[in-house]
Write a protein that holds these residues in place. Structure first.
Motif, PDB file in Angstrom:
ATOM      1  N   LEU A 224      -9.429  -8.000  -7.213  1.00  0.00           N
ATOM      2  CA  LEU A 224      -9.177  -7.448  -5.914  1.00  0.00           C
ATOM      3  C   LEU A 224      -9.794  -8.606  -4.986  1.00  0.00           C
ATOM      4  O   LEU A 224     -10.685  -9.046  -5.124  1.00  0.00           O
ATOM      5  CB  LEU A 224     -10.116  -6.179  -5.814  1.00  0.00           C
TER       6      LEU A 224
ATOM      7  N   LEU B 143      -3.610  -8.969  -1.468  1.00  0.00           N
ATOM      8  CA  LEU B 143      -4.462  -7.868  -2.071  1.00  0.00           C
ATOM      9  C   LEU B 143      -5.284  -7.941  -3.226  1.00  0.00           C
ATOM     10  O   LEU B 143      -6.172  -7.439  -3.597  1.00  0.00           O
ATOM     11  CB  LEU B 143      -3.767  -6.768  -2.152  1.00  0.00           C
ATOM     12  N   ILE B 144      -4.574  -8.813  -4.198  1.00  0.00           N
ATOM     13  CA  ILE B 144      -5.282  -9.191  -5.527  1.00  0.00           C
ATOM     14  C   ILE B 144      -5.070 -10.704  -6.025  1.00  0.00           C
ATOM     15  O   ILE B 144      -4.077 -11.288  -5.336  1.00  0.00           O
ATOM     16  CB  ILE B 144      -4.768  -8.372  -6.811  1.00  0.00           C
TER      17      ILE B 144
ATOM     18  N   LEU C 276      -5.260  -0.852  -7.059  1.00  0.00           N
ATOM     19  CA  LEU C 276      -6.337  -1.408  -6.361  1.00  0.00           C
ATOM     20  C   LEU C 276      -7.626  -0.409  -6.427  1.00  0.00           C
ATOM     21  O   LEU C 276      -8.711  -0.960  -6.465  1.00  0.00           O
ATOM     22  CB  LEU C 276      -5.857  -1.181  -4.768  1.00  0.00           C
TER      23      LEU C 276
ATOM     24  N   LEU D  33       1.475  -6.897  -5.240  1.00  0.00           N
ATOM     25  CA  LEU D  33      -0.083  -6.974  -4.702  1.00  0.00           C
ATOM     26  C   LEU D  33      -0.598  -8.194  -4.504  1.00  0.00           C
ATOM     27  O   LEU D  33      -1.262  -8.752  -3.680  1.00  0.00           O
ATOM     28  CB  LEU D  33      -0.991  -6.180  -5.896  1.00  0.00           C
TER      29      LEU D  33
ATOM     30  N   LEU E 291       0.851  -1.406   0.077  1.00  0.00           N
ATOM     31  CA  LEU E 291      -0.063   0.171   0.071  1.00  0.00           C
ATOM     32  C   LEU E 291       0.745   1.189   0.193  1.00  0.00           C
ATOM     33  O   LEU E 291       0.276   2.116  -0.217  1.00  0.00           O
ATOM     34  CB  LEU E 291      -1.023  -0.055   1.243  1.00  0.00           C
TER      35      LEU E 291
ATOM     36  N   CYS F 102      -7.089  -9.597 -13.342  1.00  0.00           N
ATOM     37  CA  CYS F 102      -6.751  -9.336 -11.929  1.00  0.00           C
ATOM     38  C   CYS F 102      -8.074  -9.213 -11.152  1.00  0.00           C
ATOM     39  O   CYS F 102      -8.696  -8.279 -11.692  1.00  0.00           O
ATOM     40  CB  CYS F 102      -5.829  -8.099 -11.751  1.00  0.00           C
TER      41      CYS F 102
ATOM     42  N   ARG G 260       0.697   1.291  -6.942  1.00  0.00           N
ATOM     43  CA  ARG G 260      -0.347   0.084  -6.337  1.00  0.00           C
ATOM     44  C   ARG G 260      -1.675   0.540  -5.650  1.00  0.00           C
ATOM     45  O   ARG G 260      -2.567  -0.100  -6.085  1.00  0.00           O
ATOM     46  CB  ARG G 260       0.585  -0.826  -5.575  1.00  0.00           C
ATOM     47  N   ARG G 261      -1.599   1.691  -5.073  1.00  0.00           N
ATOM     48  CA  ARG G 261      -3.123   1.998  -4.556  1.00  0.00           C
ATOM     49  C   ARG G 261      -4.019   2.556  -5.639  1.00  0.00           C
ATOM     50  O   ARG G 261      -4.710   2.256  -5.567  1.00  0.00           O
ATOM     51  CB  ARG G 261      -2.591   3.176  -3.542  1.00  0.00           C
TER      52      ARG G 261
END
Length: 113
Positions: free
Chosen positions: A71, A57-58, A21, A52, A12, A69, A17-18
């Motif tokens: 989430l 996170l993914i 997401l 990630l 994060l 991808c 990367r944020r």
């Protein structure tokens, strides 16, 4: 658990990367679609996606020739629970935290120093 949290927070920590997401909040996306808005190579985006993915996170799934991808919002649960522990002391002002991280410590919400 600490290593898992470290990995999530490290993932994060990067604005790219944020942003990825945030894009995946809308829907699953092909890797090429994820890469489109960024001015970097597909290889660089793949490295971000790998981090990630390792953080949980993914998830990435191969469908034919295309990698998709998705989430995984439950992966943020442990980080959220950890952060909520600070709520017992005072309301967590994420805007102030962001200003602190960006080095603008003197600014306040009302603009006063």
């Amino acid at each position: 658990m600490s290593d898992d949290l470290d990995t999530v927070f490290a993932a994060l920590a990067d604005p790219t990367r944020r942003a990825i997401l945030a894009m995946l909040l809308e829907d699953d996306m092909a890797v090429t679609d994820v890469a489109e808005p960024f001015e970097m190579s597909l290889a660089a985006i793949s490295k971000h996606l790998g981090l990630l993915d390792r953080a949980g996170l993914i998830t990435r799934e191969r469908r034919g020739r295309v990698t998709w991808c998705k989430l995984e919002p439950d992966a943020l649960r442990a980080a959220s629970v950890w952060m909520q522990g600070f709520g017992q002391f005072d309301h967590l002002d994420l805007d102030a935290l962001e200003r602190l991280i960006e080095g603008d410590v003197g600014a306040t919400a009302d603009g006063a120093p």
